[in-house]
Structures are given as C-alpha cells and as structure tokens.
Design an enzyme around this catalytic site. Structure first.
Site, PDB file in Angstrom:
ATOM      1  N   ARG B  51     -23.622  13.649  21.553  1.00 44.19           N
ATOM      2  CA  ARG B  51     -23.308  14.165  20.528  1.00 44.19           C
ATOM      3  C   ARG B  51     -23.887  13.286  19.262  1.00 44.19           C
ATOM      4  O   ARG B  51     -24.644  13.860  18.353  1.00 44.19           O
ATOM      5  CB  ARG B  51     -21.763  14.097  20.430  1.00 44.19           C
ATOM      6  CG  ARG B  51     -21.442  15.010  19.321  1.00 44.19           C
ATOM      7  CD  ARG B  51     -19.634  15.390  19.593  1.00 44.19           C
ATOM      8  NE  ARG B  51     -19.480  15.069  21.100  1.00 44.19           N
ATOM      9  CZ  ARG B  51     -19.822  15.767  22.028  1.00 44.19           C
ATOM     10  NH1 ARG B  51     -19.858  17.183  21.872  1.00 44.19           N
ATOM     11  NH2 ARG B  51     -19.468  15.372  23.284  1.00 44.19           N
ATOM     12  N   THR B  52     -23.630  12.048  19.213  1.00 40.85           N
ATOM     13  CA  THR B  52     -24.024  11.204  18.155  1.00 40.85           C
ATOM     14  C   THR B  52     -25.569  11.246  17.877  1.00 40.85           C
ATOM     15  O   THR B  52     -26.072  11.319  16.932  1.00 40.85           O
ATOM     16  CB  THR B  52     -23.260   9.758  18.017  1.00 40.85           C
ATOM     17  OG1 THR B  52     -21.978  10.063  18.077  1.00 40.85           O
ATOM     18  CG2 THR B  52     -23.682   8.990  16.736  1.00 40.85           C
ATOM     19  N   LYS B  80     -34.887  -6.588  29.435  1.00 49.01           N
ATOM     20  CA  LYS B  80     -35.510  -7.865  29.934  1.00 49.01           C
ATOM     21  C   LYS B  80     -35.052  -9.201  29.141  1.00 49.01           C
ATOM     22  O   LYS B  80     -35.462 -10.174  29.238  1.00 49.01           O
ATOM     23  CB  LYS B  80     -36.891  -7.550  29.424  1.00 49.01           C
ATOM     24  CG  LYS B  80     -37.756  -6.608  30.124  1.00 49.01           C
ATOM     25  CD  LYS B  80     -39.178  -6.404  29.193  1.00 49.01           C
ATOM     26  CE  LYS B  80     -39.906  -5.004  29.651  1.00 49.01           C
ATOM     27  NZ  LYS B  80     -40.773  -4.613  28.824  1.00 49.01           N
ATOM     28  N   ARG B 101     -26.235   2.415  18.406  1.00 47.25           N
ATOM     29  CA  ARG B 101     -25.132   2.387  19.210  1.00 47.25           C
ATOM     30  C   ARG B 101     -25.238   1.450  20.256  1.00 47.25           C
ATOM     31  O   ARG B 101     -26.278   1.166  20.767  1.00 47.25           O
ATOM     32  CB  ARG B 101     -24.655   3.455  19.931  1.00 47.25           C
ATOM     33  CG  ARG B 101     -23.567   3.549  20.766  1.00 47.25           C
ATOM     34  CD  ARG B 101     -23.004   4.859  21.334  1.00 47.25           C
ATOM     35  NE  ARG B 101     -22.462   5.624  20.444  1.00 47.25           N
ATOM     36  CZ  ARG B 101     -21.845   6.644  20.429  1.00 47.25           C
ATOM     37  NH1 ARG B 101     -21.433   7.243  21.714  1.00 47.25           N
ATOM     38  NH2 ARG B 101     -21.144   7.463  19.426  1.00 47.25           N
ATOM     39  N   HIS B 129     -16.894   3.214  13.942  1.00 48.25           N
ATOM     40  CA  HIS B 129     -17.731   4.449  14.008  1.00 48.25           C
ATOM     41  C   HIS B 129     -18.077   5.245  12.703  1.00 48.25           C
ATOM     42  O   HIS B 129     -17.357   6.360  12.690  1.00 48.25           O
ATOM     43  CB  HIS B 129     -17.300   5.595  15.078  1.00 48.25           C
ATOM     44  CG  HIS B 129     -18.283   6.380  15.704  1.00 48.25           C
ATOM     45  ND1 HIS B 129     -19.551   6.697  15.147  1.00 48.25           N
ATOM     46  CD2 HIS B 129     -18.233   7.222  16.837  1.00 48.25           C
ATOM     47  CE1 HIS B 129     -20.126   7.436  15.743  1.00 48.25           C
ATOM     48  NE2 HIS B 129     -19.345   8.056  17.135  1.00 48.25           N
TER      49      HIS B 129
END
Lengths: 143, 305
Positions: B51-52, B80, B101, B129
């Site tokens: 969604r985001t 890495k 995120r 959020h």
C-alpha cells in the site's frame, strides 16, 4: 562514622541514598590511583539519608553522566582542606555516547557507527529518550 | 530542505495547508498532472509494503514525476552492509525526494541527517508512520467534518502499531479529543506516548479491554492488525492475534455516524461483512493517502501549482 577530611580533592555530596555505588561504578572511580571513600546511608537533615563520595584528587568528573544518574548531587572542590567551589549539577540537554539504547528495534542496534544520543524530554521527571526511537533511558542504559 | 519524520514535524497550519491541497487535487486533478515533471521520487523500502509504496509511486506519477527505488532490503546495498547514512547520501545524487520505510526505528531520521534532499518517513518499525496519519486526518476531515470534540477508539495492537502512535500525536493538538485504548495487556500503548503526549497535554484517555463496552461512546473506531513481524516470539503472536475481530454484531451498539478506520492491510480483525456497512471508511482512507502524499511531495519539493 567518621571519614577523615581530604586536603585536596572532590566531595560528591547529597547523593540519593543507594546511588553512591552506582556513581562509583559509572564514574569509574575504582580505576583511580587516589583514595576514594563511598559513604552510604549517611544522616542528612534535608534528605533523611544520603550517600557521599570523597575523592582525594582533583580528577575530571563527567558531569553529564553525573547529572543523569543523580541530578541532585552537589560537587564540592576541596583545596587546602577548604571548599573552594561548590556546584549543583544541571541536567544536560543531550547525553552522547554514554548511554546505550536498549530497544532491539532501534536503528542503533544495526548501525554500529551511529552514536547513541539521548535527549532530555521531561525535566521534571528527568526523562531522557533515544533521539532515534524515543525509548526511555534508565540506569541500566549506562554503558 | 525539509524532511518529515514525525507527524509533529508539521505544524497545524501546515497540516491544514496539506489538507486543502489534497482536497484541491481531488477537485481538480488535471491542474496537478504536470506539477512534478522532471522530478524523481526514490522509494527506499527496506521492509515489504504494498500500500504505502504503491501509494507514493502512484502519487508521484499523478504529479507527472518519475519513480526509482527498491522494495526489499535484499535488493539494496544494505544487503552488502552499506549504512543508512551512505545510502541516503548516494540516493540524494539520483533523486529529488526520498520516501523510506525501514524495520528499524529511527532509520529515516538517520537518513534525513545525511541526505541532501527531503526524506519522508514511510514507516519505521513500530515507531512512526506520518503519511498514514495524513491519510487518517483527511479521512476524519471528510467523514466527520471536524477534528475537535471527538471520542476516538483505538483497538488492537497499540504497542507496535506505529499508525496509532502518530495518530495520537496528531489528534492531541485539537481540543476536546478523548481516546479509548482497547487492547490486551501485552499490547498496550507504550509509555513514551503517554509521557510525551497524553499526560503533558492533559488529554483524557482510558485503557479498556472490551471493544463492545467501548463501542457506544465512539465517534471513530480505529482498528489495527496484530503485526506478526513485530514479535520475536511466535507463540505470543498466535496467542494475541485474534483478540479483537470486528463483526456487524459488535457494531450493534455503535453510533450511526461512527467512522470505522483501519490503516490496512487487515488479516481478520475486521470481518468482510463489515465492508458493506456505510460506516466502513478504510478503503476511502487508502485513496485519501495517495492525495495526501501528493500534497506532501508538492510541499517538500516547494512546487507551487
């Protein structure tokens, strides 16, 4: 109980009863060459009971960590057996590199180079929080 | 150069401005179709999201911009061993704005310290959020017509539910807002939310366990998912995941104008049978999220339309 006067050194007075040994540990006083006396549960008119630390040497004290562990402490600087300076500890706005965030989800757990920084969020309740994840610091957070 | 890491990075006036822009976008989408022509959004998603991430990408495309990025940590240089700071500096050379995120709390903040372009926190662990909160605010504005004098029920995982933490911060700035926290003991609201927001601002709140008992007084019911990915111990997750399931029967005592919200995705905490109830607003929230992200991108890129 009587512990002798010191000629030159530092006396940490008005330590909250029970915090003396913690301060001894976090200030790493055990690593000093000079003599150090920790007096616990001394009688105090103001506090009922208090701890006192006497250090027979003018060492550099980390005031940030001192303020975090016990902001009520008075620092007395002694020269020629007299108190030449008396300082109350102020709460530092930020504590950098002395406390470790205990939140396993905090970014500091994976970014090894990142400095652990705590900010004073609530002066009345002496609450410090991690600037990254807002987890509250406590005495166990001291590295 | 501004970043938005926490909803509190935005003043009430700025949030009002974003809400107005979003409503103008809804009314006049064509006006904004080329607003970000030539600009690039980097979506750095170190944790799975549908969604985001797609909402950010759709938002940028609808503004006429382009999108680069990755959708899981394994396809980035972090696999890495690259630090967040280095990633942020590097991506700043390629993109005009970053949406990040990350499963670790504070990661977008760390990125914002080194990035030379704006960073938007698209969710950091169980912490914050803010763009979901912007979606929630537009939904509340459009459904309730006000932000003050509301009783808001927050139900489910209030401990790790980052959307809940950001929403409490945002709503605590309006007057006469009350919160009813409905959760099992293990998933209660964290102490920092109480000490940083609720207690200093003198906001009325109570913590209860029964959804049915709380229902009649609620103007808004904000349901959340118990998030499997936040538990270190699967047994705890299994024990708690079905604590609250909203069904049409449980809504029998609710107000007629209740607004039922959920940041989605849901698992089973809202029965599909509730979707047809006129009070269900969670899919409207999804759409509102895209409009608010468009408004935020415009603001942070300082694009005037």
């Amino acid at each position: 109980m009587i512990v002798g006067q010191i000629k030159e050194g530092i006396v940490l007075d008005h330590i909250k009863a029970g915090r003396g040994m913690k301060l001894y540990d976090v200030l790493k006083l055990g690593e000093l060459d000079c003599s150090v006396a920790v007096i616990v549960n001394a009688e105090s008119e103001k506090m009922g009971k208090k701890d006192i630390i006497k250090i027979s040497g003018l060492i550099d004290i980390d005031f940030n960590i001192l303020g975090f562990v016990d902001p009520g402490v008075t620092v007395n600087i002694i020269k020629d057996s007299k108190v030449v300076k008396r300082e109350k500890i102020a709460l530092p706005e930020k504590i950098t590199g002395l406390l470790k965030c205990k939140n396993p989800r905090c970014i500091t757990t994976v970014e090894q180079e990142l400095q652990h920084v705590f900010k004073l969020c609530d002066e009345d309740n002496k609450v410090y929080r991690c600037i990254y994840c807002e987890t509250k610091a406590d005495l166990e957070s001291i590295e | 150069m501004r970043s938005v890491i926490d909803i509190m990075d935005l003043s009430l006036e700025e949030i009002d401005g974003l809400l107005n822009t979003a409503e103008d976008i809804i009314a006049n989408p064509k006006k904004y179709a080329d607003a970000c022509r030539g600009k690039k959004l980097a979506t750095l998603f170190f944790e799975p999201s549908t969604r985001t991430r797609l909402s950010f990408e759709a938002a940028m495309y609808e503004l006429g911009g382009n999108v680069i990025g990755f959708s899981e940590a394994s396809s980035s240089s972090s696999a890495k061993g690259e630090s967040i700071s280095d990633t942020a500096r590097t991506i700043s050379c390629y993109a005009d704005i970053i949406a990040m995120r990350h499963p670790k709390e504070g990661a977008p903040y760390v990125a914002s310290l080194k990035a030379t372009v704006p960073v938007i926190n698209a969710g950091d662990g169980g912490h914050n959020h803010p763009t979901q909160t912007l979606a929630d605010l537009l939904t509340i504005k459009r459904e309730k017509g006000r932000f003050d004098s509301l009783t808001i029920g927050l139900c489910g995982d209030l401990k790790f539910g980052r959307t809940v933490h950001s929403l409490i911060s945002a709503m605590s700035r309006y007057s006469n807002v009350r919160f009813v926290m409905i959760s099992p003991d293990e998933l209660k609201i964290p102490d920092y939310v109480k000490q940083n927001v609720l207690i200093p601002k003198g906001i009325e709140y109570k913590e209860v366990k029964s959804l049915e008992e709380a229902m009649p007084e609620l103007d808004i019911l904000y349901m959340t998912r118990v998030q499997k990915e936040r538990f270190f111990n699967e047994a705890d997750y299994i024990r708690l995941k079905d604590t609250y399931i909203l069904t049409p029967e449980k809504l029998s005592g609710a107000k007629d104008d209740l607004c039922i919200m959920h940041p989605l995705p849901r698992v089973n905490e809202i029965s599909v049978a509730v979707d047809d109830d006129k009070r269900a607003c969670y899919f409207k929230q999804v759409l509102n999220g895209k409009y608010m992200r468009m408004a935020l991108i415009l603001k942070l890129l300082e694009v005037e339309v």
